[in-house]
Design a protein around this motif. Structure first.
Motif, PDB file in Angstrom:
ATOM      1  N   LEU A 288       0.811  -1.212   0.000  1.00 30.03           N
ATOM      2  CA  LEU A 288       0.000   0.000   0.000  1.00 30.03           C
ATOM      3  C   LEU A 288       0.847   1.266   0.000  1.00 30.03           C
ATOM      4  O   LEU A 288       0.348   2.352  -0.300  1.00 30.03           O
ATOM      5  CB  LEU A 288      -0.925   0.005   1.222  1.00 30.03           C
ATOM      6  N   GLY A 289       2.127   1.117   0.323  1.00 36.88           N
ATOM      7  CA  GLY A 289       3.011   2.280   0.328  1.00 36.88           C
ATOM      8  C   GLY A 289       3.133   2.913  -1.052  1.00 36.88           C
ATOM      9  O   GLY A 289       3.504   4.087  -1.177  1.00 36.88           O
ATOM     10  N   GLY A 290       2.818   2.168  -2.110  1.00 35.13           N
ATOM     11  CA  GLY A 290       2.901   2.715  -3.463  1.00 35.13           C
ATOM     12  C   GLY A 290       1.582   3.203  -4.013  1.00 35.13           C
ATOM     13  O   GLY A 290       1.472   3.484  -5.212  1.00 35.13           O
ATOM     14  N   GLU A 291       0.566   3.346  -3.149  1.00 31.70           N
ATOM     15  CA  GLU A 291      -0.765   3.708  -3.647  1.00 31.70           C
ATOM     16  C   GLU A 291      -0.810   5.121  -4.216  1.00 31.70           C
ATOM     17  O   GLU A 291      -1.392   5.349  -5.286  1.00 31.70           O
ATOM     18  CB  GLU A 291      -1.808   3.560  -2.533  1.00 31.70           C
ATOM     19  N   GLU A 292      -0.202   6.087  -3.529  1.00 26.71           N
ATOM     20  CA  GLU A 292      -0.251   7.469  -4.013  1.00 26.71           C
ATOM     21  C   GLU A 292       0.444   7.607  -5.363  1.00 26.71           C
ATOM     22  O   GLU A 292      -0.043   8.299  -6.260  1.00 26.71           O
ATOM     23  CB  GLU A 292       0.383   8.416  -2.978  1.00 26.71           C
ATOM     24  N   ALA A 293       1.595   6.917  -5.493  1.00 25.88           N
ATOM     25  CA  ALA A 293       2.297   6.950  -6.778  1.00 25.88           C
ATOM     26  C   ALA A 293       1.440   6.306  -7.866  1.00 25.88           C
ATOM     27  O   ALA A 293       1.421   6.768  -9.026  1.00 25.88           O
ATOM     28  CB  ALA A 293       3.638   6.225  -6.667  1.00 25.88           C
ATOM     29  N   GLY A 294       0.703   5.255  -7.491  1.00 26.81           N
ATOM     30  CA  GLY A 294      -0.191   4.593  -8.444  1.00 26.81           C
ATOM     31  C   GLY A 294      -1.322   5.505  -8.892  1.00 26.81           C
ATOM     32  O   GLY A 294      -1.737   5.479 -10.068  1.00 26.81           O
ATOM     33  N   LYS A 295      -1.835   6.310  -7.972  1.00 25.57           N
ATOM     34  CA  LYS A 295      -2.896   7.263  -8.334  1.00 25.57           C
ATOM     35  C   LYS A 295      -2.385   8.286  -9.344  1.00 25.57           C
ATOM     36  O   LYS A 295      -3.061   8.605 -10.332  1.00 25.57           O
ATOM     37  CB  LYS A 295      -3.409   7.980  -7.080  1.00 25.57           C
ATOM     38  N   ILE A 296      -1.187   8.810  -9.086  1.00 22.89           N
ATOM     39  CA  ILE A 296      -0.606   9.803  -9.997  1.00 22.89           C
ATOM     40  C   ILE A 296      -0.384   9.190 -11.377  1.00 22.89           C
ATOM     41  O   ILE A 296      -0.664   9.814 -12.407  1.00 22.89           O
ATOM     42  CB  ILE A 296       0.727  10.330  -9.412  1.00 22.89           C
ATOM     43  N   GLU A 297       0.090   7.938 -11.382  1.00 24.24           N
ATOM     44  CA  GLU A 297       0.324   7.243 -12.649  1.00 24.24           C
ATOM     45  C   GLU A 297      -0.977   7.055 -13.422  1.00 24.24           C
ATOM     46  O   GLU A 297      -1.029   7.278 -14.650  1.00 24.24           O
ATOM     47  CB  GLU A 297       0.966   5.881 -12.373  1.00 24.24           C
ATOM     48  N   ALA A 298      -2.039   6.664 -12.738  1.00 20.20           N
ATOM     49  CA  ALA A 298      -3.326   6.447 -13.401  1.00 20.20           C
ATOM     50  C   ALA A 298      -3.896   7.754 -13.955  1.00 20.20           C
ATOM     51  O   ALA A 298      -4.407   7.801 -15.086  1.00 20.20           O
ATOM     52  CB  ALA A 298      -4.303   5.800 -12.429  1.00 20.20           C
ATOM     53  N   GLU A 299      -3.806   8.818 -13.165  1.00 22.10           N
ATOM     54  CA  GLU A 299      -4.310  10.118 -13.626  1.00 22.10           C
ATOM     55  C   GLU A 299      -3.542  10.570 -14.869  1.00 22.10           C
ATOM     56  O   GLU A 299      -4.122  11.057 -15.844  1.00 22.10           O
ATOM     57  CB  GLU A 299      -4.145  11.168 -12.513  1.00 22.10           C
ATOM     58  N   GLY A 300      -2.230  10.386 -14.845  1.00 29.23           N
ATOM     59  CA  GLY A 300      -1.406  10.787 -15.984  1.00 29.23           C
ATOM     60  C   GLY A 300      -1.733   9.976 -17.229  1.00 29.23           C
ATOM     61  O   GLY A 300      -1.789  10.519 -18.351  1.00 29.23           O
ATOM     62  N   ALA A 301      -1.943   8.676 -17.052  1.00 30.47           N
ATOM     63  CA  ALA A 301      -2.274   7.811 -18.189  1.00 30.47           C
ATOM     64  C   ALA A 301      -3.618   8.204 -18.802  1.00 30.47           C
ATOM     65  O   ALA A 301      -3.786   8.198 -20.033  1.00 30.47           O
ATOM     66  CB  ALA A 301      -2.286   6.349 -17.744  1.00 30.47           C
ATOM     67  N   LEU A 302      -4.596   8.542 -17.956  1.00 27.32           N
ATOM     68  CA  LEU A 302      -5.912   8.965 -18.460  1.00 27.32           C
ATOM     69  C   LEU A 302      -5.811  10.282 -19.219  1.00 27.32           C
ATOM     70  O   LEU A 302      -6.400  10.451 -20.301  1.00 27.32           O
ATOM     71  CB  LEU A 302      -6.892   9.103 -17.294  1.00 27.32           C
ATOM     72  N   ASP A 303      -5.036  11.229 -18.676  1.00 29.35           N
ATOM     73  CA  ASP A 303      -4.882  12.521 -19.349  1.00 29.35           C
ATOM     74  C   ASP A 303      -4.183  12.350 -20.700  1.00 29.35           C
ATOM     75  O   ASP A 303      -4.580  12.967 -21.702  1.00 29.35           O
ATOM     76  CB  ASP A 303      -4.078  13.481 -18.474  1.00 29.35           C
ATOM     77  N   ALA A 304      -3.159  11.498 -20.740  1.00 29.23           N
ATOM     78  CA  ALA A 304      -2.447  11.261 -22.002  1.00 29.23           C
ATOM     79  C   ALA A 304      -3.370  10.644 -23.036  1.00 29.23           C
ATOM     80  O   ALA A 304      -3.307  10.976 -24.238  1.00 29.23           O
ATOM     81  CB  ALA A 304      -1.245  10.343 -21.746  1.00 29.23           C
ATOM     82  N   LEU A 305      -4.250   9.754 -22.590  1.00 31.31           N
ATOM     83  CA  LEU A 305      -5.199   9.117 -23.505  1.00 31.31           C
ATOM     84  C   LEU A 305      -6.182  10.136 -24.066  1.00 31.31           C
ATOM     85  O   LEU A 305      -6.431  10.177 -25.281  1.00 31.31           O
ATOM     86  CB  LEU A 305      -5.941   7.992 -22.771  1.00 31.31           C
ATOM     87  N   LEU A 306      -6.732  10.979 -23.188  1.00 32.18           N
ATOM     88  CA  LEU A 306      -7.723  11.954 -23.645  1.00 32.18           C
ATOM     89  C   LEU A 306      -7.099  13.024 -24.544  1.00 32.18           C
ATOM     90  O   LEU A 306      -7.746  13.519 -25.475  1.00 32.18           O
ATOM     91  CB  LEU A 306      -8.408  12.600 -22.436  1.00 32.18           C
ATOM     92  N   GLU A 307      -5.850  13.355 -24.293  1.00 36.47           N
ATOM     93  CA  GLU A 307      -5.176  14.349 -25.126  1.00 36.47           C
ATOM     94  C   GLU A 307      -4.898  13.811 -26.529  1.00 36.47           C
ATOM     95  O   GLU A 307      -4.672  14.585 -27.469  1.00 36.47           O
ATOM     96  CB  GLU A 307      -3.859  14.770 -24.464  1.00 36.47           C
TER      97      GLU A 307
END
Length: 397
Positions: free
Chosen positions: A143-162
């Motif tokens: 669970l220590g990597g959860e925040e980094a995982g959230k940032i990664e997911a948000e970035g991947a979604l933004d890259a897809l929509l762009e």
């Protein structure tokens, strides 16, 4: 010399064999005063079982142990009945007290099954409750990597929509619909509702020029969903740890009040006594110059701590150089009684690290060479030859 083995029969046989060997030597060297003395003392030799030795430690130190020296060890059927009764009573009491840990676990297990699980875990409770970081530690590391995982997911979604201009007409329409939900998806990710975010992305297919971007976004959200399972696992592990700690104490209290003593309970009390009372440990450590344990493949972590204490004064590591153990990992058959074959390998390695020798008895005087060769080939395949494994094949000659 303190010699410990697994059963009373083995201890008696060992005493008898040593006595016979001494008498044979005395016949060869009549008049040898040392042999005469040793022969007369054989019946007083410290050759015993681990259970009997632990009982002796407690009887010789009743005040320090807090036990009546006249305690009696109950029969197995009595201990089994006591454990079942205590577990059932414990669960019912926790239900009446509306305990939060139990309530959370009752959502997963019926009360009667929970009681049976508690009974099945009794012999392993000392090791379970002594795990570094607790039961939830492996989940919390993840669970220590959860925040980094959230940032990664948000970035991947933004890259897809762009990059939706690269998509075909059908995919573009689905991405436009996804864009309309972008703020809601952000809120779901922030709140840990990853399955909702994944469901929103599900209609978008990984095809064409946006294939890799879609895959990255879906995989990032899938990793977050796995983390949410780890979060649930960590919470459940904490409930179990709290409940097991209280159950163990309830079991100890009930055992003392009703004087229901098993060998496992008594060995635990003996190890605890030697760990917490340096003066008591010093007496036993000084009494025995050498320590030998037979059938060591059938010991467990608690018994390893006992041996380490008597050898070098520390239960955590082997600090003495006076320990001799005999065992064969392939003959470990008492797992149902709490034996842990990995302990044999750990102690064998520790003896080697402190300057001791690993003596392998690999001579076979009973079988024809063809049988030996066939067995070596068969067991190499079945057990492997990795010396780091708990159980490994040992070629015979």
């Amino acid at each position: 010399l303190l010699v410990m083995t697994f059963t009373n029969a083995a201890a008696a046989e060992m005493r008898e064999r040593i006595g016979d060997a001494l008498e044979k030597r005395l016949e060869e060297e009549p008049g040898d005063r040392n042999l005469e003395r040793q022969t007369s003392l054989i019946h007083h030799a410290r050759i015993t079982t681990i259970d009997s030795f632990c009982s002796q430690v407690l009887r010789e130190n009743p005040v320090e142990a807090g036990l009546d020296p006249n305690f009696a060890v109950k029969e197995e059927y009595q201990i089994r009945a006591f454990r079942e009764e205590t577990a059932q009573a414990f669960v019912q009491k926790e239900i009446q007290q509306q305990d939060g840990d139990l309530a959370a676990l009752l959502d997963l297990y019926p009360a009667d099954r929970l009681a049976r699980i508690l009974v099945a875990l009794i012999d392993d409770l000392p090791e379970i409750l002594a795990l570094p970081g607790g039961l939830a530690a492996p989940y919390e590391v993840s669970l220590g990597g959860e925040e980094a995982g959230k940032i990664e997911a948000e970035g991947a979604l933004d890259a897809l929509l762009e990059s939706r201009d690269l998509a075909g007409p059908k995919s573009r329409a689905k991405l436009d619909a996804l864009a309309d939900q972008r703020e809601a998806i952000h809120q779901w990710i922030a709140a840990g509702e990853y399955s909702k975010a994944s469901a929103a992305l599900k209609p978008v297919s990984a095809t064409g020029k946006i294939k890799d971007l879609v895959k990255e976004a879906k995989e990032a959200l899938a990793r977050l969903e796995t983390l949410s399972l780890d979060g649930a696992g960590a919470e459940q592990a904490r409930h179990w740890e709290n409940l097991l700690g209280r159950f163990r104490q309830a079991l100890l209290d009930a055992a003392e009040s009703r004087e229901i003593y098993s060998f496992g309970y008594l060995s635990g009390r003996a190890v605890e006594l030697l760990e917490k009372r340096p003066n008591v440990l010093f007496r036993y450590k000084s009494r025995f110059r050498y320590l030998m344990v037979d059938e060591f493949q059938d010991t467990n972590e608690e018994q390893k701590r006992l041996v380490y204490l008597l050898s070098g004064g520390s239960s955590r590591s082997l600090q003495g150089r006076n320990l001799f153990v005999v065992g064969d990992a392939k003959q470990s058959i008492y797992r149902f009684r709490g034996a842990d074959v990995s302990v044999f390998r750990q102690v064998r390695d520790a003896i080697g690290e402190t300057g001791g020798d690993n003596i392998v008895m690999d001579d076979n005087f009973r079988s024809a060479p063809e049988i030996i060769e066939a067995c070596n080939t068969l067991f190499d395949d079945l057990l492997g030859t990795d010396s780091r494994s708990d159980v490994t094949a040992q070629p015979l000659h």
